[in-house]
Write an enzyme that holds these catalytic residues in place. Structure first.
Site, short mmCIF file in Angstrom:
data_model
loop_
_atom_site.label_atom_id
_atom_site.label_comp_id
_atom_site.label_asym_id
_atom_site.label_seq_id
_atom_site.Cartn_x
_atom_site.Cartn_y
_atom_site.Cartn_z
N LYS A 65 0.90 -1.67 0.11
CA LYS A 65 0.18 0.33 -0.20
C LYS A 65 0.87 1.45 0.47
O LYS A 65 1.53 1.15 0.70
CB LYS A 65 -0.92 -0.44 1.45
CG LYS A 65 -1.80 1.51 1.41
CD LYS A 65 -3.02 0.90 2.18
CE LYS A 65 -2.43 1.60 3.77
NZ LYS A 65 -2.34 3.07 3.23
N HIS A 67 1.65 5.32 -0.58
CA HIS A 67 1.15 7.14 -0.05
C HIS A 67 1.42 8.03 -1.18
O HIS A 67 3.02 8.19 -0.25
CB HIS A 67 0.37 7.61 1.20
CG HIS A 67 -0.07 7.82 1.89
ND1 HIS A 67 -2.18 7.33 1.70
CD2 HIS A 67 -0.73 6.76 3.36
CE1 HIS A 67 -2.92 7.17 2.69
NE2 HIS A 67 -1.73 6.58 3.68
N ASP A 96 -3.15 4.39 -1.99
CA ASP A 96 -3.85 4.69 -0.69
C ASP A 96 -3.98 6.37 -0.99
O ASP A 96 -3.74 6.76 0.30
CB ASP A 96 -3.75 4.18 0.30
CG ASP A 96 -5.01 4.45 1.81
OD1 ASP A 96 -5.38 4.74 1.26
OD2 ASP A 96 -3.76 4.60 2.97
N LYS A 98 -7.06 7.75 -1.53
CA LYS A 98 -8.62 8.32 -0.55
C LYS A 98 -9.44 9.22 -1.19
O LYS A 98 -9.67 10.44 -1.39
CB LYS A 98 -8.78 8.58 0.40
CG LYS A 98 -7.75 7.73 1.60
CD LYS A 98 -7.87 7.75 3.30
CE LYS A 98 -7.50 6.73 3.78
NZ LYS A 98 -6.84 6.69 3.76
N ALA A 100 -11.83 11.61 -3.12
CA ALA A 100 -13.33 12.18 -2.52
C ALA A 100 -14.15 13.12 -3.48
O ALA A 100 -14.58 13.95 -2.56
CB ALA A 100 -12.71 13.05 -1.02
N ASP A 101 -13.76 13.56 -4.36
CA ASP A 101 -14.34 14.74 -5.11
C ASP A 101 -15.70 14.42 -6.00
O ASP A 101 -16.21 13.28 -6.16
CB ASP A 101 -13.07 15.70 -5.79
CG ASP A 101 -13.29 17.15 -5.91
OD1 ASP A 101 -14.71 17.14 -6.00
OD2 ASP A 101 -12.45 17.63 -5.75
N GLY A 103 -17.69 13.66 -9.96
CA GLY A 103 -16.62 11.55 -10.47
C GLY A 103 -16.23 12.55 -11.66
O GLY A 103 -14.86 12.00 -12.14
N SER A 156 -10.87 3.58 11.00
CA SER A 156 -9.85 3.20 12.07
C SER A 156 -9.50 4.28 13.43
O SER A 156 -9.83 3.82 14.38
CB SER A 156 -8.25 2.40 11.74
OG SER A 156 -7.03 3.12 11.28
N GLN A 223 -4.98 6.46 15.79
CA GLN A 223 -5.31 5.44 16.02
C GLN A 223 -5.57 4.41 16.70
O GLN A 223 -5.03 4.75 17.36
CB GLN A 223 -3.77 5.48 15.20
CG GLN A 223 -3.58 4.22 13.44
CD GLN A 223 -3.97 3.36 12.60
OE1 GLN A 223 -5.83 3.98 13.12
NE2 GLN A 223 -3.62 3.32 11.94
N TYR A 225 -5.55 0.29 17.11
CA TYR A 225 -4.76 -1.09 16.46
C TYR A 225 -5.44 -1.86 17.18
O TYR A 225 -5.95 -1.88 18.29
CB TYR A 225 -4.07 -1.05 17.46
CG TYR A 225 -2.54 -0.03 15.92
CD1 TYR A 225 -2.30 -0.43 15.01
CD2 TYR A 225 -2.20 0.76 16.54
CE1 TYR A 225 -1.80 0.95 13.63
CE2 TYR A 225 -1.01 1.43 16.13
CZ TYR A 225 -1.15 1.44 14.76
OH TYR A 225 -0.62 2.55 14.15
N GLY A 243 1.44 -1.07 8.86
CA GLY A 243 2.03 0.14 8.51
C GLY A 243 3.08 0.30 9.80
O GLY A 243 4.86 -0.87 9.56
#
Ligand code: BMP
Length: 278
Positions: A65, A67, A96, A98, A100-101, A103, A156, A223, A225, A243
């Site tokens: 994964k 960023h 990752d 994400k 969010a806007d 289309g 999470s 966060q 866990y 991570g």
């Protein structure tokens, strides 16, 4: 209404066969072949650390994964090297991002710009907050390239707003677009959530779960866990995303990173074996 779907009790390999989306199928096949449900999240700033960690954990993971926008001094050769490592170690790539806007905007963010995410990431994710148009926009780019999308149905972090009807509607959105939406970022199994009785009997969304750690219970920024066993066995999730639990504080300690990846892989896999045997 909870689903009676028991797909999550079947083997990853068996479930792969019923997936129509190529990225979903490839992910489950890789998990079965390499006997791992571990995804390592490589949240590092320096490209050299990023690539060295990926090379070290490669044998133990099904998915890496990224960023990609955290990296300093981004250049395209990093993507080429990442793709070489994915081939060498047989894993898939999940950016990752994400999204969010609307289309129209996400389609451009996914296809173009500095990172051209759709050209190299087998899987990416989006917040359902804008409604179905976000899936439509991303699908217009990703579906023809045989990519897969995850919706963030739950997060999470402490106090996350991703709950109740928001989570339910995320699952409904996925159900309508299940050729491209392959599953969720979530903390538990999502099959059947919000479905009418008798509906969604056979649905099989893949659940990828961050917020996994064996040592810490959380961090200073919200966060939270849980252990691989809690996530995979008790909550019925499929892929554990780890991570800092793997890359730790000393990014030059490659032997330590490798050992921790091996440990998380073992924990995740034994929880899965227990689940399918039950
Ligand atoms: P760590 O295991 O170091 O806490 O990292 C978790 C990773 O998963 C981070 O990259 C974070 O962006 C991501 N993540 C998360 O922690 N919770 C979510 O709900 C969704 C995420 O993508």
């Amino acid at each position: 209404m909870a689903s009676t779907s028991t797909a999550y009790k079947r083997s990853y390999g068996d479930r792969a066969k019923a997936q129509s989306n190529p990225a979903a199928r490839a992910l489950l096949e890789t998990m079965e072949r390499k006997k791992t449900n571990l995804c390592v999240s490589v949240d590092t700033v320096k490209p050299a650390d990023f690539l060295a960690i990926i090379d070290a954990v490669g044998p133990y993971i099904c998915l890496i994964k990224t960023h990609i926008d955290i990296l300093e001094d981004f250049e395209w050769s990093i993507i080429e090297r990442l793709e070489e490592l994915a081939k060498k170690h047989d894993f898939l790539i999940f950016e990752d991002r994400k999204f969010a806007d609307i289309g129209n905007t996400v389609a451009m963010q996914y296809a173009a710009g500095v990172y051209k995410i759709a050209s190299w990431a087998h899987i990416t994710n989006a917040h359902p907050v804008p409604g179905p148009s976000i899936v439509k926009g991303l699908s217009s780019i990703g579906f023809p390239l045989q990519r897969g999308l995850l919706l963030l149905a739950e997060m999470s972090t402490a106090g996350a707003l991703t709950k109740g009807t928001y989570t339910e509607e995320a699952v409904q959105m996925a159900r309508v677009h299940n050729d491209f939406v392959i599953g969720f970022i979530a903390q538990r199994r999502m099959n059947g959530i919000g479905a009418a009785p008798g509906e969604a009997q056979d649905e099989d969304f893949i659940i990828l779960t961050p917020g996994v750690g064996l040592e810490a219970k959380g961090d200073a920024m919200g966060q939270q866990y849980r252990t691989p066993r809690e996530v995979v066995l008790e909550s019925g999730c499929d892929v554990i995303i780890v991570g800092r639990g793997v890359y730790g504080k000393d990014l030059s300690d490659i032997d330590g990173i490798r050992a921790r990846a091996e440990r998380y892989r073992g924990e995740g896999w034994s929880a899965y074996l227990e689940r399918i045997a039950s």
